[in-house]
Design an enzyme around this catalytic site. Sequence first.
Site, PDB file in Angstrom:
ATOM      1  N   MET A 134     -11.779  -5.438   5.005  1.00  0.00           N
ATOM      2  CA  MET A 134     -10.998  -4.521   5.853  1.00  0.00           C
ATOM      3  C   MET A 134     -10.754  -5.186   7.205  1.00  0.00           C
ATOM      4  SD  MET A 134     -10.234  -1.919   4.076  1.00  0.00           S
ATOM      5  CE  MET A 134      -9.336  -1.155   5.425  1.00  0.00           C
ATOM      6  N   MET A 156      -8.579   8.520  -0.111  1.00  0.00           N
ATOM      7  CA  MET A 156      -9.391   8.933   1.053  1.00  0.00           C
ATOM      8  C   MET A 156      -9.837  10.376   0.891  1.00  0.00           C
ATOM      9  SD  MET A 156      -6.953   7.419   4.025  1.00  0.00           S
ATOM     10  CE  MET A 156      -6.432   5.711   4.042  1.00  0.00           C
ATOM     11  N   HIS A 176      -8.258   1.590  -4.174  1.00  0.00           N
ATOM     12  CA  HIS A 176      -9.215   1.371  -3.092  1.00  0.00           C
ATOM     13  C   HIS A 176      -9.859   2.714  -2.740  1.00  0.00           C
ATOM     14  CE1 HIS A 176      -9.655   0.130   1.475  1.00  0.00           C
ATOM     15  NE2 HIS A 176     -10.819   0.307   0.889  1.00  0.00           N
ATOM     16  N   SER A 209       0.844  -1.193   0.000  1.00  0.00           N
ATOM     17  CA  SER A 209       0.000   0.000   0.000  1.00  0.00           C
ATOM     18  C   SER A 209       0.881   1.245   0.000  1.00  0.00           C
ATOM     19  CB  SER A 209      -0.901   0.000   1.230  1.00  0.00           C
ATOM     20  OG  SER A 209      -1.434   1.294   1.404  1.00  0.00           O
ATOM     21  N   HIS A 220      -1.173  -1.223  -4.174  1.00  0.00           N
ATOM     22  CA  HIS A 220      -2.463  -0.833  -3.626  1.00  0.00           C
ATOM     23  C   HIS A 220      -2.475   0.685  -3.408  1.00  0.00           C
ATOM     24  CE1 HIS A 220      -6.140  -1.733  -1.272  1.00  0.00           C
ATOM     25  NE2 HIS A 220      -5.733  -0.769  -0.447  1.00  0.00           N
ATOM     26  N   ASP A 255      -4.535   3.792  -1.891  1.00  0.00           N
ATOM     27  CA  ASP A 255      -5.604   4.172  -0.960  1.00  0.00           C
ATOM     28  C   ASP A 255      -6.061   5.604  -1.205  1.00  0.00           C
ATOM     29  OD1 ASP A 255      -6.041   1.886   0.736  1.00  0.00           O
ATOM     30  OD2 ASP A 255      -3.995   2.195   1.458  1.00  0.00           O
ATOM     31  N   MET A 296     -11.920   4.973  -0.696  1.00  0.00           N
ATOM     32  CA  MET A 296     -12.574   5.210   0.597  1.00  0.00           C
ATOM     33  C   MET A 296     -13.173   6.610   0.527  1.00  0.00           C
ATOM     34  SD  MET A 296      -9.646   3.487   2.947  1.00  0.00           S
ATOM     35  CE  MET A 296      -8.455   3.596   1.637  1.00  0.00           C
ATOM     36  N   ASP A 345      -7.004  -6.248   3.991  1.00  0.00           N
ATOM     37  CA  ASP A 345      -6.358  -4.943   4.047  1.00  0.00           C
ATOM     38  C   ASP A 345      -6.335  -4.406   5.474  1.00  0.00           C
ATOM     39  OD1 ASP A 345      -5.372  -2.439   3.526  1.00  0.00           O
ATOM     40  OD2 ASP A 345      -7.054  -1.778   2.278  1.00  0.00           O
TER      41      ASP A 345
END
Length: 210
Positions: A133, A33, A62, A6, A29, A31, A64, A171
């Site tokens: 998660m 956000m 991913h 990540s 990966h 992330d 979020m 994750d």
Amino acid sequence: MIIAPSILSADFGNLEKSLRRVKSAEWLHVDVMDGHFVPNISIGPLVVKGVKALTNQVLDTHLMITDPFKYTEAFAKAGSSYITFHIETVDNPVKLIEYIKSFNVKAGISIKPGTPVLEIKELLELVDQVLVMSVEPGFGGQSFLESAITKIKELNRLRSVNNYSYLISVDGGINETTSKLCKDAGADVLVAGSYVFNSENAKQRIDSLK
Ligand code: DX5
Ligand code: ZN
């Protein structure tokens, strides 16, 4: 086992150097956000585009974020191989899965620690990845929540009973101990941030997870 470092734990002052440290992993990966669905703000499509230009690794985005529909096109065009959204954020997940696939991108669905597998049961035949998660989304470096193991086992069971083909990813809080639990439960992909990047030898950490 597929390892997905990540980049949340990478050095954003020298991302290229960080990416070189994890080039032995098949996936990366990413992330995303928004400071709304989760309390933290991270990166956007521009960074995905920059990463894409530096590597041939599978880019596992991913999301979020509260409004995944709105940003799917941008993350698809930036070079994502997978786009995974949270079931907790959408009213019409089937429509979003189809929309993601319309860009020739694989579709993933993710569940927070408090969301049961039952919530996504109807979607399992449609998705390419289920991201479990094992921490509350928002930050790297948290401890693994063992409740994820029951979910991985259930997803593994449902996959074999129904002949589904999704990958099971985990994750949060992955290290040399928790990775074994995930493997035994039936996981295919381990997302690991701090365990890989906060080490002198990232390649050795990736190898040990493999
Ligand atoms: C948390 C992110 C994770 C995070 C994992 O919201 O989805 O991908 O980077 O970090 P570690 O491996 O440090 O728990
Ligand atoms: Zn993640």
